[in-house]
Scaffold this motif. Structure first.
Motif, mmCIF file in Angstrom:
data_model
loop_
_atom_site.group_PDB
_atom_site.id
_atom_site.type_symbol
_atom_site.label_atom_id
_atom_site.label_comp_id
_atom_site.label_asym_id
_atom_site.label_seq_id
_atom_site.Cartn_x
_atom_site.Cartn_y
_atom_site.Cartn_z
ATOM 1 N N GLU A 45 10.620 -14.171 14.388
ATOM 2 C CA GLU A 45 10.037 -15.109 15.349
ATOM 3 C C GLU A 45 8.669 -14.590 15.779
ATOM 4 O O GLU A 45 8.423 -13.385 15.806
ATOM 5 N N VAL A 46 7.810 -15.528 16.096
ATOM 6 C CA VAL A 46 6.523 -15.167 16.690
ATOM 7 C C VAL A 46 6.285 -16.090 17.877
ATOM 8 O O VAL A 46 6.840 -17.186 17.951
ATOM 9 N N ILE A 56 6.354 -20.395 12.818
ATOM 10 C CA ILE A 56 5.763 -20.325 11.481
ATOM 11 C C ILE A 56 6.869 -20.345 10.438
ATOM 12 O O ILE A 56 7.795 -19.523 10.486
ATOM 13 N N ASN A 57 6.783 -21.280 9.502
ATOM 14 C CA ASN A 57 7.690 -21.314 8.357
ATOM 15 C C ASN A 57 7.020 -20.532 7.222
ATOM 16 O O ASN A 57 6.218 -21.062 6.461
ATOM 17 N N TRP A 58 7.348 -19.245 7.137
ATOM 18 C CA TRP A 58 6.678 -18.371 6.174
ATOM 19 C C TRP A 58 6.953 -18.791 4.738
ATOM 20 O O TRP A 58 6.104 -18.592 3.845
ATOM 21 N N ASN A 59 8.124 -19.388 4.474
ATOM 22 C CA ASN A 59 8.447 -19.822 3.110
ATOM 23 C C ASN A 59 7.476 -20.891 2.610
ATOM 24 O O ASN A 59 7.109 -20.917 1.431
ATOM 25 N N LYS A 60 7.046 -21.777 3.516
ATOM 26 C CA LYS A 60 6.104 -22.824 3.121
ATOM 27 C C LYS A 60 4.711 -22.266 2.828
ATOM 28 O O LYS A 60 3.890 -22.942 2.196
ATOM 29 N N LEU A 61 4.456 -21.061 3.279
ATOM 30 C CA LEU A 61 3.141 -20.445 3.072
ATOM 31 C C LEU A 61 3.123 -19.517 1.866
ATOM 32 O O LEU A 61 2.110 -18.859 1.608
ATOM 33 N N MET A 96 -5.148 -21.492 1.820
ATOM 34 C CA MET A 96 -5.074 -20.348 2.718
ATOM 35 C C MET A 96 -4.620 -20.759 4.107
ATOM 36 O O MET A 96 -4.685 -21.939 4.465
ATOM 37 N N GLN A 97 -4.159 -19.780 4.873
ATOM 38 C CA GLN A 97 -3.847 -19.992 6.281
ATOM 39 C C GLN A 97 -4.228 -18.743 7.066
ATOM 40 O O GLN A 97 -3.756 -17.642 6.781
#
Length: 416
Positions: A45-46, A56-61, A96-97
């Motif tokens: 979590e952040v 933030i959905n890290w998998n989508k990034l 990028m993000q």
């Protein structure tokens, strides 16, 4: 401390704005730190603000280049770079993000963004991770900005804000690899251990004086175990580093005396030990460099790449060009019998006026030599104390040396 002081100075050459320093009173466990090439395990979590998403959905990034830009509200260079980063995010949103990351709380950040007219005018609205502890443990630092590049679950670079560029993002996105200058605020005085034992790791590191390491000019060698290419130099002046890399790019046929150096910089004494201070100067100002590559290139090409690294990290540029400078001009004249004070004995035997010019330059008694005779001929040059004695010898070969101005190649180093 001296090495860290140098790193601050080197970084200030890049940035004209005040740099902030990290969270006070927090003890960092460097055993938790990630290195270039390591797997990145994102936080569960952040705490996120200035974002349409609540988390933030890290998998989508996973298929985007993730840039973590650590900053503080007191860091002038962090703030100054944000409009550029916002423009880059807008342009490359599909590739990028960027997340700005800070240890300060939400209330502090809300007050900061609400009162900052500069960021409002430039429409900066990058997502902010606040109250961060986890990410700073993974990417510990003492000074901000501090940047991490992550791509497809791996740490690809730990570097400086100036290296967040479209070119670097696209290279990483398209190839999956990038080698950028390493920002390490906790260096232990050794440039080894940057990943040479791991074929997945590439790296570049520019550091200050290395205690216990001997002076070493540019060396390019293949590691016998991994087959990777190690390019390095240790404990040299900035001027020397620039000079011997240019010598690999294209060999010069003259002695690189200080008269042929043009320094357009704020403090020239940071670049070379002009006053012959010795060890104390090198302890404070010398630099050391190491680069790991998979591909072996021609030495001239590799030296050009090293120059680009130095230019980028130090915020400088260097180039060779022809300029009019004070010099000693060799030109033809009628032959005159030698009537010098003493017979010509010993000395140097030269096969051409070009080699004669080098020999005179090595004496450092007269300005740099410009050869306008350009002739293959045997010349015996003995000892001389001044221009009159030199000409007494040269006239016997139909050559005279005169003081004047001439166009000669010089090395220019200037701060951007």
């Amino acid at each position: 401390m001296k090495k860290f002081q140098f790193l601050i100075v080197a970084f200030l050459l890049i940035s004209l704005f005040q740099t902030g320093y990290g969270q006070k009173g927090v003890r960092l466990d460097l055993n938790k730190a990630l290195k270039v090439g390591d797997n990145f395990l994102p936080p569960d979590e952040v705490e996120l603000m200035r974002s349409p998403d609540k988390t933030i959905n890290w998998n989508k990034l996973d298929d985007k280049v993730i840039v973590l830009d650590f900053f503080e509200t007191s860091c002038g260079s962090c703030i100054q770079s944000m409009p550029r980063l916002q423009a880059l995010q807008n342009k490359l949103r599909d590739k990028m993000q960027i997340f700005t990351v800070g240890w300060q709380g939400k209330e502090t950040f809300e007050k900061f963004f609400k009162g900052n007219a500069f960021l409002k005018e430039n429409k900066v609205n990058l997502p902010v991770i606040y109250n961060d502890i986890y990410l700073k443990e993974k990417f510990p630092h003492m000074g901000v900005p501090h940047v991490a590049f992550i791509f497809r679950g791996k740490v690809k670079a730990i570097t400086f804000s100036e290296l967040i560029t479209e070119e670097n993002i696209l290279q990483l996105f398209n190839t999956g690899e990038i080698a950028l200058a390493l920002k390490d605020d906790f260096g232990k005085g050794s440039l080894t251990g940057m990943g040479i034992d791991n074929a997945d790791k590439l790296g570049i590191r520019l550091d200050g004086y290395q205690d216990g390491a001997a002076y070493q000019s540019l060396e390019i060698k293949t590691d016998s175990i991994t087959g990777m290419i190690n390019t390095s130099f240790y404990n040299v002046s900035i001027y020397s580093a620039i000079l011997f890399n240019w010598a690999r790019v294209r060999k010069a046929d003259y002695i690189p005396r200080y008269e042929r150096l043009i320094l357009n910089v704020e403090n020239r004494n940071m670049y070379e030990d002009f006053e012959n201070i010795g060890n104390d100067w090198y302890t404070k100002n010398a630099i050391s460099y190491e680069r790991i590559d998979r591909v072996r290139r021609a030495d001239s090409v590799q030296a050009r790449i090293v120059l680009d690294d130095l230019h980028s990290f130090l915020g400088i540029q260097s180039y060779r060009e022809i300029r009019k400078i004070d010099c000693l001009i060799l030109r033809p004249c009628p032959i005159k019998p030698y009537k010098g004070i003493q017979p010509i004995t010993g000395g140097y035997s030269c096969e051409s006026t070009a080699s004669l010019a080098v020999v005179i330059d090595l004496g450092y008694k007269l300005p740099p030599v410009l050869d306008r005779v350009k002739k293959e001929m045997k010349i015996r040059l003995g000892a001389f104390e001044d221009l009159k004695e030199l000409n007494a010898q040269l006239n016997a070969y139909g050559i005279e040396a005169v003081l004047g101005e001439g166009e000669m190649e010089v090395l220019v180093i200037e701060e951007k």
